[in-house]
Design an enzyme around this catalytic site. Structure first.
Site, short mmCIF file in Angstrom:
data_model
loop_
_atom_site.label_atom_id
_atom_site.label_comp_id
_atom_site.label_asym_id
_atom_site.label_seq_id
_atom_site.Cartn_x
_atom_site.Cartn_y
_atom_site.Cartn_z
N LYS A 130 -1.47 57.33 71.48
CA LYS A 130 -1.29 56.73 70.03
C LYS A 130 -0.59 57.06 68.94
CE LYS A 130 -4.52 53.28 71.10
NZ LYS A 130 -4.34 51.55 70.78
N GLU A 153 -8.80 59.05 66.58
CA GLU A 153 -8.66 60.17 68.05
C GLU A 153 -7.55 61.31 67.77
OE1 GLU A 153 -10.60 60.15 69.94
OE2 GLU A 153 -12.01 59.66 69.46
N THR A 163 -5.91 55.59 65.56
CA THR A 163 -7.06 55.50 65.45
C THR A 163 -7.10 56.70 64.94
OG1 THR A 163 -8.70 56.06 67.79
CG2 THR A 163 -6.43 56.35 68.21
N TYR A 200 -5.35 59.46 75.99
CA TYR A 200 -5.53 58.09 74.59
C TYR A 200 -4.69 58.42 73.40
CZ TYR A 200 -7.73 54.43 71.83
OH TYR A 200 -8.10 53.64 70.52
P1 NAP Z 1 -10.18 46.31 74.04
O1 NAP Z 1 -12.40 45.70 73.98
O2 NAP Z 1 -10.18 47.16 75.11
O3 NAP Z 1 -9.34 45.30 74.01
C1 NAP Z 1 -7.70 45.85 74.19
C2 NAP Z 1 -7.34 44.53 75.08
O4 NAP Z 1 -6.15 44.86 75.58
C3 NAP Z 1 -8.42 44.18 76.43
O5 NAP Z 1 -9.16 42.61 76.27
C4 NAP Z 1 -7.17 43.84 77.60
O6 NAP Z 1 -6.79 42.50 77.25
C5 NAP Z 1 -6.24 44.31 76.95
N1 NAP Z 1 -6.03 45.58 78.05
C6 NAP Z 1 -6.86 46.99 78.57
N2 NAP Z 1 -6.19 47.52 78.96
C7 NAP Z 1 -4.58 47.18 79.37
C8 NAP Z 1 -3.45 48.26 79.97
N3 NAP Z 1 -3.99 48.26 80.62
N4 NAP Z 1 -2.49 47.12 79.36
C9 NAP Z 1 -2.24 46.18 78.58
N5 NAP Z 1 -3.16 45.16 78.02
C10 NAP Z 1 -4.54 46.22 78.55
O7 NAP Z 1 -9.92 46.80 72.36
P2 NAP Z 1 -10.70 46.77 70.86
O8 NAP Z 1 -12.11 47.39 71.12
O9 NAP Z 1 -10.43 45.40 70.47
O10 NAP Z 1 -9.30 47.52 70.36
C11 NAP Z 1 -8.25 47.08 69.88
C12 NAP Z 1 -6.77 47.97 69.52
O11 NAP Z 1 -7.38 49.01 68.81
C13 NAP Z 1 -6.87 49.05 71.13
O12 NAP Z 1 -5.65 49.25 70.84
C14 NAP Z 1 -7.78 50.10 70.89
O13 NAP Z 1 -6.90 51.45 70.72
C15 NAP Z 1 -7.59 50.65 68.92
N6 NAP Z 1 -8.98 50.70 68.53
C16 NAP Z 1 -10.10 50.65 69.00
C17 NAP Z 1 -11.21 51.46 68.19
C18 NAP Z 1 -12.21 50.53 67.75
O14 NAP Z 1 -13.41 51.10 67.37
N7 NAP Z 1 -12.86 49.82 68.72
C19 NAP Z 1 -10.62 51.89 67.00
C20 NAP Z 1 -9.42 52.41 66.84
C21 NAP Z 1 -8.43 51.23 67.56
P3 NAP Z 1 -6.78 41.79 79.09
O15 NAP Z 1 -7.71 42.32 80.08
O16 NAP Z 1 -6.45 40.43 78.78
O17 NAP Z 1 -4.82 42.35 79.34
#
Ligand code: NAP
Length: 323
Positions: free
Chosen positions: A157, A131, A129, A153
């Site tokens: 990361k 971040e 990220t 967070y």
């Molecule tokens: P998301 O919609 O929140 O999906 C993340 C998934 O991880 C959730 O559906 C959940 O699946 C699982 N999860 C949540 N809390 C957890 C925990 N404590 N332990 C294990 N699993 C957990 O996130 P996203 O936007 O798709 O992002 C995907 C990844 O990219 C994440 O790592 C996020 O930090 C990173 N990221 C996202 C962005 C962005 O802008 N979207 C930017 C940079 C990086 P279940 O409930 O089904 O287990």
């Protein structure tokens, strides 16, 4: 001879990126398995929204439990693993810092150790990220900009980022981190500020008298489209050797710009509907986050077509259709 389908394991398939990535990989004829902490109990709204819930296998897996991770990888033997499963909210990480470290840093370590012990060539993508950079001010971050994390967070990361780099160097694992800036879509969960803004703008334009409560609207971010960003994840695993890449649009706007553009798109003046709430301020905040996507263009041939305004239009259109 019939070539067998390539196999991809998407950890966190129920999230925003997991759902869009699953759609992309199915279109590329991959066999897709996805994981969730609770395959029976989770709703998988993203997969349902995209109409692909019956085209993927879903299993329960705890990302920070070595036995659970090993058993899933051993039984499926994927060619590629995309680790998107973890706590994904900066705000939540201030409330649940142990969960942030455990799911992000220990989760990454579990995946890397499992790959190291399994005798199968696996390419691994780790969700990094922007971040991690902290404040970038006017100079866009590149892949060699140093990290200065400002939340539990981001600290987790950064740990994950260095674990991936270390395993790549030490054990010659094909592992890379995509350093993604903010990316949005209509299936973004409601807790995220962009979705909150879009929902409020649409609701108020339909007659609601509700106010929209926001924290600091002077912060500036680079917002792109999740659907486009998952293609960059896939491209990172198709290269001759593994490397980390920044994925962003190259355009940074303030949250106030986001709000005013969203409200204007539904013929409202944001000033009349938005209230700033000090209770929503974070203990530490990044004011400006700016990235340079040049390496992704040069090596992956990838660039963002959707900028903030396009993302807002897509989200508003989707929100208005669910009314
Ligand atoms: P998301 O919609 O929140 O999906 C993340 C998934 O991880 C959730 O559906 C959940 O699946 C699982 N999860 C949540 N809390 C957890 C925990 N404590 N332990 C294990 N699993 C957990 O996130 P996203 O936007 O798709 O992002 C995907 C990844 O990219 C994440 O790592 C996020 O930090 C990173 N990221 C996202 C962005 C962005 O802008 N979207 C930017 C940079 C990086 P279940 O409930 O089904 O287990």
């Amino acid at each position: 001879m019939i070539k067998s389908r390539r196999r991809a394991l998407i950890c966190g398939i129920g999230g925003q990126d997991g759902a869009y990535l699953a759609k992309l990989l199915l279109e590329k004829n991959y066999e897709v398995m996805g994981t969730s902490r609770d395959a029976e109990g989770s709703s998988f709204n993203g997969l349902i929204h995209l109409g692909i819930q019956n085209q993927v296998q879903i299993v329960s897996m705890s990302i920070d439990d070595m036995g659970s991770v090993l058993s899933v990888i051993k039984s499926f033997l994927p060619d590629e693993i995309y680790n998107l499963a973890a706590q994904s909210s900066v705000s939540l990480s201030f409330d649940k810092p142990f969960e942030a470290m455990q799911s992000i840093a220990m989760g990454t370590l579990c995946m890397l150790e499992a790959i190291r012990f399994i005798d199968h060539p696996i390419r691994y993508y780790s969700a990094g990220t922007s971040e991690c950079f902290g404040e970038t001010d006017s100079i866009p971050a590149t892949e060699i900009t140093s990290f200065n994390p400002k939340s539990p967070y981001a600290v987790a990361k950064v740990t994950s980022h260095y674990l991936v780099a270390n395993y790549r160097e030490a054990y010659k694992i094909y592992a890379c981190t995509g350093i993604l800036f903010n990316h949005e879509s209509s299936i973004r969960p409601d807790r995220y500020v962009t979705k909150k803004i879009i929902k409020a703008a649409c609701k108020i334009s339909a007659g609601s008298k509700d106010k929209l409560y926001l924290g600091n609207i002077d912060i500036a971010r680079d917002w792109g489209s999740a659907e486009e960003y998952v293609e960059a994840m896939w491209l990172m695993l198709q290269q001759p050797f593994p490397e980390d890449f920044i994925i962003c649009t190259g355009e940074t706007n303030t949250l106030q710009d986001f709000v005013s553009t969203a409200f204007k798109a539904v013929n409202l003046n944001w000033v009349e509907h938005v209230v700033t709430d000090p209770a929503l301020l974070r203990p530490t905040e990044i004011m400006v986050s700016r990235g340079d996507p040049a390496k992704a263009l040069e090596r992956l041939g990838w660039h963002a077509k959707c900028k903030m305004r396009d993302v807002i239009d897509l989200m508003i259109k989707a929100q208005q259709s669910v009314r």
